[in-house]
Design an enzyme around this catalytic site. Structure first.
Site, PDB file in Angstrom:
ATOM      1  N   GLU A  50      56.121  35.298  35.322  1.00 34.86           N
ATOM      2  CA  GLU A  50      54.995  34.542  34.784  1.00 34.86           C
ATOM      3  C   GLU A  50      55.337  33.066  34.621  1.00 34.86           C
ATOM      4  O   GLU A  50      54.505  32.185  34.871  1.00 34.86           O
ATOM      5  CB  GLU A  50      54.548  35.138  33.448  1.00 34.86           C
ATOM      6  CG  GLU A  50      53.864  36.486  33.574  1.00 34.86           C
ATOM      7  CD  GLU A  50      52.598  36.445  34.408  1.00 34.86           C
ATOM      8  OE1 GLU A  50      51.992  35.355  34.542  1.00 34.86           O
ATOM      9  OE2 GLU A  50      52.200  37.495  34.938  1.00 34.86           O
ATOM     10  N   TYR A 133      48.833  32.569  27.109  1.00 41.19           N
ATOM     11  CA  TYR A 133      48.706  33.298  28.373  1.00 41.19           C
ATOM     12  C   TYR A 133      49.973  34.103  28.665  1.00 41.19           C
ATOM     13  O   TYR A 133      49.914  35.301  28.954  1.00 41.19           O
ATOM     14  CB  TYR A 133      48.409  32.363  29.544  1.00 41.19           C
ATOM     15  CG  TYR A 133      48.611  33.070  30.857  1.00 41.19           C
ATOM     16  CD1 TYR A 133      47.672  33.988  31.309  1.00 41.19           C
ATOM     17  CD2 TYR A 133      49.783  32.890  31.599  1.00 41.19           C
ATOM     18  CE1 TYR A 133      47.871  34.705  32.480  1.00 41.19           C
ATOM     19  CE2 TYR A 133      49.992  33.597  32.770  1.00 41.19           C
ATOM     20  CZ  TYR A 133      49.030  34.502  33.202  1.00 41.19           C
ATOM     21  OH  TYR A 133      49.245  35.226  34.354  1.00 41.19           O
ATOM     22  N   ASP A 151      44.006  33.053  32.086  1.00 41.67           N
ATOM     23  CA  ASP A 151      44.405  31.912  32.906  1.00 41.67           C
ATOM     24  C   ASP A 151      43.199  31.445  33.718  1.00 41.67           C
ATOM     25  O   ASP A 151      42.060  31.880  33.496  1.00 41.67           O
ATOM     26  CB  ASP A 151      45.587  32.275  33.801  1.00 41.67           C
ATOM     27  CG  ASP A 151      45.226  33.285  34.886  1.00 41.67           C
ATOM     28  OD1 ASP A 151      44.114  33.864  34.836  1.00 41.67           O
ATOM     29  OD2 ASP A 151      46.051  33.502  35.796  1.00 41.67           O
TER      30      ASP A 151
END
Length: 367
Positions: A50, A133, A151
């Site tokens: 991520e 996020y 996102d």
């Protein structure tokens, strides 16, 4: 819950989103991208992926991810890594503050949680560099916590589906979407739900160009598709114009290696190595004069192909020169071999075109 500009009531919006869950997950079962951090969704791998994927395409991330986990297979090894090793592993991936924050967070995890990420959205938020996020992605995918990961893909997909005309760049709009999704996210597979929306946004409900509505499992529910305004939504305020900066880059080498300068520990490209450079665009005569004035015993001077590099708010337009010298000199530089340049010293992507040209010249015996 903050209000969004929707052509329907909140009740209708929630019902529409709930109706999307089954077709979305069915589509994901068939079309999910095969990715290493999905095949092995350990908390560390999910976290690393991520962070790498922030502002970077999946295709670009894959080789970096594999190289990174081979060198640093777990959080304790990441916490113990040197800055130089981290920068070299990240070289070319950009946004180097990401890897610095990754390192700081790994040290926190090592000290506070015995080298294992805490299995909680709220606790993840306390770690350096982890925002809403990323915390949502880790918590839902690695730990099964039913929290959304909002996102750009999520905002685009659901703005189009709901016909939302609010500015998705607004923090209040993002917060409102998160609160809505927190109500409807499936309790038994939150990670699949979040990843399904990510994949749909990346491959079907496209950000640039015409979305592939004929392949979308949610088109029958989509307000934008029904009204034919997919290219209008989502609404997003324009980014401010980037500032243009001219630079002249000097690749100064001898038979022993090339000169590198280390950038300061704060600011743009902090702590990374670069070729000496100056603001402004110098011509060949000016460049040669400056090199000799600085004490370089110049043998040959080659003009290099110009390069451009785009940062978030700045755009560099660079002209360059390869100076082959008997003796090389520039303030606050070190002389490194070409092998060290390849294996040890991290040169950011902005200077990669000049590094490539240097190595091409070296291969031809011209440097």
């Amino acid at each position: 819950m903050e209000k969004l500009e929707l052509p329907m009531s909140d009740y209708e919006a929630m019902g529409l989103l709930r109706s999307a869950i089954v077709p979305l997950l069915s589509w994901y079962d068939i079309h999910a991208r095969t990715l290493p951090w999905r095949s092995n969704p350990t908390p560390y791998w999910v976290w690393l992926s991520e962070v790498m994927l922030q502002q970077t395409r999946v295709e670009a991330v894959l080789p970096y991810f594999r190289r990174f986990v081979e060198a640093l297979p777990d959080i304790p090894s990441l916490a113990c890594a040197s800055e130089e090793q981290l920068h070299k592993l990240w070289e070319g991936l950009g946004y180097y503050s990401r890897v610095r924050n990754l390192h700081k967070a790994a040290i926190q995890v090592q000290q506070q949680y015995d080298g294992k990420l805490p299995p909680s959205y709220e606790l993840l938020l306390d770690l350096c560099g982890i925002g809403e996020y990323t915390a949502g992605a880790i918590a839902s995918i690695a730990f099964g916590e039913p929290v959304p990961a909002v996102d750009g893909n999520v905002l685009r997909v659901f703005s189009r589906m709901l016909g939302c005309e609010s500015d998705i760049a607004s923090p209040s709009v993002k917060k409102a979407f998160r609160e809505i999704l927190l109500e409807i996210i499936p309790q038994n597979c939150p990670g699949d739900f979040n990843q399904a929306v990510m994949d749909l946004g990346a491959g079907v409900c496209l950000p640039n160009g015409v979305p592939l509505c004929g392949s979308c499992p949610l088109s029958h529910l989509c307000t934008a598709f029904r009204e034919g305004n997919q290219m209008v939504l989502p609404v997003k305020s324009a980014k401010r114009a980037r500032r243009i900066e001219e630079k002249t880059v000097f690749v100064i080498c001898t038979s022993e290696g090339v000169l590198l300068h280390k950038r300061t520990e704060k600011g743009l490209l902090a702590g990374l190595w670069e070729f000496p450079n100056l603001p402004g665009r110098l011509g060949r005569t000016q460049a040669e004069s400056l090199l000799r004035k600085n004490g370089n015993e110049l043998l040959k001077l080659y003009s290099l192909k110009e390069a451009k590099h785009i940062f978030t708010h700045i755009e560099w337009h660079m002209t360059g020169f390869l100076a082959v010298c008997r003796r090389a000199q520039w303030n606050q530089t070190v002389l490194v071999s070409l092998q060290q340049l390849e294996t040890t010293y991290a040169v950011p992507g902005a200077f990669a075109p000049f590094k490539k040209q240097l190595l091409d010249y070296a291969e031809k015996g011209m440097a």
